[in-house]
Scaffold this motif. Structure first.
Motif, PDB file in Angstrom:
ATOM      1  N   LEU A 258      29.458  13.278 -41.777  1.00  0.00           N
ATOM      2  CA  LEU A 258      28.886  14.518 -41.401  1.00  0.00           C
ATOM      3  C   LEU A 258      28.538  15.132 -42.536  1.00  0.00           C
ATOM      4  N   PRO A 259      27.279  15.818 -42.891  1.00  0.00           N
ATOM      5  CA  PRO A 259      26.881  16.238 -43.811  1.00  0.00           C
ATOM      6  C   PRO A 259      27.606  18.155 -44.607  1.00  0.00           C
ATOM      7  N   GLU A 260      26.966  18.128 -45.169  1.00  0.00           N
ATOM      8  CA  GLU A 260      27.409  19.607 -45.686  1.00  0.00           C
ATOM      9  C   GLU A 260      26.950  20.282 -45.117  1.00  0.00           C
ATOM     10  N   THR A 261      25.547  20.213 -45.460  1.00  0.00           N
ATOM     11  CA  THR A 261      24.635  22.063 -45.409  1.00  0.00           C
ATOM     12  C   THR A 261      24.188  22.259 -43.528  1.00  0.00           C
ATOM     13  N   THR A 262      24.094  23.403 -42.916  1.00  0.00           N
ATOM     14  CA  THR A 262      23.261  23.462 -42.238  1.00  0.00           C
ATOM     15  C   THR A 262      22.009  23.106 -41.989  1.00  0.00           C
ATOM     16  N   GLY A 263      21.215  22.801 -42.947  1.00  0.00           N
ATOM     17  CA  GLY A 263      19.774  21.849 -41.623  1.00  0.00           C
ATOM     18  C   GLY A 263      19.922  20.539 -42.146  1.00  0.00           C
ATOM     19  N   ASP A 264      20.834  19.505 -42.663  1.00  0.00           N
ATOM     20  CA  ASP A 264      21.632  18.517 -43.066  1.00  0.00           C
ATOM     21  C   ASP A 264      22.052  18.252 -41.696  1.00  0.00           C
ATOM     22  N   LEU A 265      23.473  19.277 -40.977  1.00  0.00           N
ATOM     23  CA  LEU A 265      23.531  18.729 -39.370  1.00  0.00           C
ATOM     24  C   LEU A 265      22.970  18.896 -38.425  1.00  0.00           C
ATOM     25  N   VAL A 266      21.722  19.948 -39.163  1.00  0.00           N
ATOM     26  CA  VAL A 266      20.907  19.525 -37.458  1.00  0.00           C
ATOM     27  C   VAL A 266      19.892  18.800 -37.826  1.00  0.00           C
ATOM     28  N   ASP A 267      19.385  18.267 -38.583  1.00  0.00           N
ATOM     29  CA  ASP A 267      19.303  16.894 -39.122  1.00  0.00           C
ATOM     30  C   ASP A 267      19.860  15.352 -38.430  1.00  0.00           C
ATOM     31  N   ALA A 268      20.990  15.625 -38.883  1.00  0.00           N
ATOM     32  CA  ALA A 268      21.744  14.947 -38.395  1.00  0.00           C
ATOM     33  C   ALA A 268      21.713  14.610 -36.664  1.00  0.00           C
TER      34      ALA A 268
END
Length: 207
Positions: free
Chosen positions: A58-68
């Motif tokens: 799980l990434p930490e930032t909102t943008g990376d979570l959305v990208d995931a």
């Protein structure tokens, strides 16, 4: 719209959980949910959500979570009213997942959580493990097509928070649990568990 005759209403009860139980962690297909609150005041809220299968890392930032979540993410937009006695108005409509994701990544007030599901007796339960500034919060929720009465409450439920405004998702987006977690745990230790007694008979499980 619901086909139960209640239309755009949800019936649920929520409980504070000290830690994610192993029965929930065993869910082989947990979901990652990232949602933004575009408006929240006096119990009314407008929410945009994007969700999909939770990645192993799980990434930490909102943008990376959305990208995931990728291009197959499912998007929704919901308008909510104040909750009264375990009942809340919620009109939810589907959005294009890519559009929803772009709205969420640009929003200021966002929460992210991993959602696990399990069945207990006749009820389907979900447990949300919150991420980021709302960690280490875990909330259990049971929802039915009508009022949630005569509920068998699992032992992992430490206390009921159905009527505690601090644990509303829109409130957590503005006042993250991580900022007041220790104070709440001290409060809970002092006052002990509480449960709503206006919704039939509560049956507390010992295991």
């Amino acid at each position: 719209m619901s086909d139960t005759g209640f239309g755009d209403f949800e019936f649920e009860r929520k409980f504070f959980v000290h830690e994610l139980p192993s029965s929930a962690a065993a869910d082989p297909t947990p979901a990652l949910i990232v949602q933004a609150y575009l408006f929240a005041a006096d119990g009314y809220a407008v929410r945009v959500r994007v969700q999909g299968p939770a990645p192993a890392e799980l990434p930490e930032t909102t943008g990376d979570l959305v990208d995931a979540l990728g291009e197959t993410a499912f998007g929704t937009m919901a308008a909510k009213g104040p909750a009264i006695g375990g009942t809340r108005y919620e009109a939810e409509r589907e959005l294009d997942g890519l559009v929803a994701g772009q709205i969420v990544r640009r929003a200021e007030h966002v929460i992210a959580k991993v959602r696990y599901s399990l069945w207990i007796d006749e009820d389907g339960w979900i447990l949300d493990r919150f991420l980021g500034t709302n960690a280490p919060l875990v909330v259990a929720e049971v929802e039915r097509s009508g009022p949630v009465v005569d509920l068998q409450i699992p032992a992992f439920c430490a206390t009921e928070i159905s009527e505690d405004e601090r644990f509303k998702n829109e409130r957590l987006a503005y006042q993250p649990y991580g900022e007041w977690a220790e104070a709440y745990r001290r409060e809970l230790a002092l006052v002990g568990p509480k449960f709503v007694h206006s919704l039939g008979e509560n049956r507390l499980s010992e295991s």
